[in-house]
Design a protein around this motif. Structure first.
Motif, short mmCIF file in Angstrom:
data_model
loop_
_atom_site.label_atom_id
_atom_site.label_comp_id
_atom_site.label_asym_id
_atom_site.label_seq_id
_atom_site.Cartn_x
_atom_site.Cartn_y
_atom_site.Cartn_z
N GLU A 71 23.76 -8.06 24.99
CA GLU A 71 22.60 -7.97 25.88
C GLU A 71 22.91 -7.06 27.06
OE1 GLU A 71 20.87 -11.72 26.98
OE2 GLU A 71 21.37 -12.61 25.06
N GLN A 72 24.12 -7.16 27.59
CA GLN A 72 24.52 -6.32 28.72
C GLN A 72 24.50 -4.84 28.33
OE1 GLN A 72 28.72 -6.33 29.93
NE2 GLN A 72 28.04 -6.71 32.03
N ARG A 73 25.01 -4.53 27.13
CA ARG A 73 25.03 -3.13 26.69
C ARG A 73 23.62 -2.60 26.49
NH1 ARG A 73 29.39 -5.04 23.53
NH2 ARG A 73 28.09 -5.17 21.66
N VAL A 74 22.75 -3.42 25.90
CA VAL A 74 21.36 -2.99 25.69
C VAL A 74 20.69 -2.73 27.03
CG1 VAL A 74 19.10 -3.73 24.87
CG2 VAL A 74 21.12 -4.11 23.45
N MET A 75 20.85 -3.68 27.97
CA MET A 75 20.21 -3.52 29.27
C MET A 75 20.73 -2.29 30.00
SD MET A 75 17.94 -4.75 31.38
CE MET A 75 17.67 -6.47 30.93
N THR A 76 22.04 -2.08 29.96
CA THR A 76 22.61 -0.91 30.62
C THR A 76 22.06 0.38 30.04
OG1 THR A 76 24.66 -2.11 31.13
CG2 THR A 76 24.77 0.29 31.14
N ARG A 77 21.95 0.43 28.73
CA ARG A 77 21.42 1.63 28.08
C ARG A 77 19.96 1.87 28.44
NH1 ARG A 77 19.23 2.37 22.93
NH2 ARG A 77 19.75 0.23 22.36
N GLY A 81 18.25 5.04 31.05
CA GLY A 81 17.23 5.99 30.63
C GLY A 81 15.91 5.83 31.37
N ALA A 82 15.82 4.83 32.26
CA ALA A 82 14.57 4.56 32.97
C ALA A 82 14.44 5.46 34.19
CB ALA A 82 14.50 3.11 33.40
N GLU A 83 13.21 5.86 34.49
CA GLU A 83 12.94 6.57 35.74
C GLU A 83 13.25 5.63 36.90
OE1 GLU A 83 12.12 9.67 36.00
OE2 GLU A 83 11.76 10.09 33.87
N ALA A 89 10.79 -2.71 36.55
CA ALA A 89 9.84 -3.02 35.49
C ALA A 89 10.53 -3.05 34.13
CB ALA A 89 8.69 -2.01 35.49
N VAL A 90 11.41 -2.08 33.88
CA VAL A 90 12.12 -2.02 32.61
C VAL A 90 13.05 -3.23 32.46
CG1 VAL A 90 13.85 -0.74 31.29
CG2 VAL A 90 11.95 0.47 32.37
#
Length: 253
Positions: A71-77, A81-83, A89-90
């Motif tokens: 979950e940490q890796r997914v969130m970091t990725r 990539g988010a503005e 929000a992301v």
């Protein structure tokens, strides 16, 4: 978007719309198209999550299916990539997406114990585990720990209290690991569960040790969270292994 395309989306469209109305209608049509694509992709993700759950059903030891490291890796990725203006929000959106994906593998049960300011701790658990989780307040920290130790779910327990429940993480509840903290840099509550030590997030280790929080003499900094009769609950930068003699009982990202 041309008026012909707009009329295919909304047949009730008439030719007497003002330019401003046409522009607004075009934007709404774009949103509708994006919504349709989001729905298709979200449902596809849920289907894949269910298949992941079936794969996890293979023999994997006594731990829960939660993978805080993944979950940490997914969130970091996602956040990378988010503005900048969309980061919050992301983060909130992905917590919900991950939570609903986990629910396809079985609804997560969360017991929260917080005798002071319970709403804040409950809200922290809700933000972390999402609307798909079944979260309830409980009155007994030992019952919450027992619930987590039996593999029925996870427990979120306040640490800014007079109850030193955390001492049990080195004693009768040694099968449990801390895997999340809530309330800021120095957490006011911790999440514990039967987490595979290899699946703990990267970050500060949580330790329960005799003595204060001055550190171990090796240069690793410590942050004290609570104390009780010569025992200290703290965070450390030292890369310790849960269950070892150093008193490491988990990690938070």
């Amino acid at each position: 978007m041309s008026q012909a395309n707009l009329q295919r989306v909304w047949p009730e469209m008439t030719e007497d719309l003002s330019p401003e109305q046409m522009a607004l209608a075009a934007l709404r049509a774009e949103i509708d198209a994006v919504d349709d694509e989001l729905l298709r992709l979200f449902q596809k993700r849920l289907s894949i999550a269910a298949r992941v759950g079936h794969a996890k059903d293979a023999p994997h030891g006594p731990h829960t299916k939660l993978r805080p490291d993944r979950e940490q890796r997914v969130m970091t990725r996602m956040l990378s990539g988010a503005e900048p203006e969309n980061v919050d929000a992301v983060r909130g959106l992905w917590r919900e997406i991950v939570g609903w994906g986990l629910a396809r593998q079985g609804q997560l049960q969360v017991h929260v114990w917080a005798p002071t300011d319970p709403t804040r701790h409950f809200d922290g658990a809700r933000q972390r585990f999402g609307m798909a989780a079944a979260i309830r307040m409980v009155r007994d920290p030992q019952a919450a720990l027992r619930f987590a130790a039996e593999g029925l779910g996870v427990a979120v327990l306040a640490v800014n209290t007079d109850d030193p429940w955390w001492l049990g993480l080195r004693r009768e509840w040694s099968s449990l690991s801390v895997f999340e903290g809530f309330g800021g840099e120095v957490p006011t509550s911790l999440a514990v569960g039967k987490i595979d030590p290899a699946a703990l997030p990267q970050g500060r280790r949580v330790v329960v040790t005799a003595g204060g929080d001055a550190g171990d003499g090796g240069g690793a900094r410590r942050w004290g969270i609570n104390t009780h009769h010569g025992w200290t609950l703290a965070l450390t930068d030292a890369q310790l292994t849960p269950g070892e003699a150093e008193g490491c009982v988990g990690a938070i990202g």
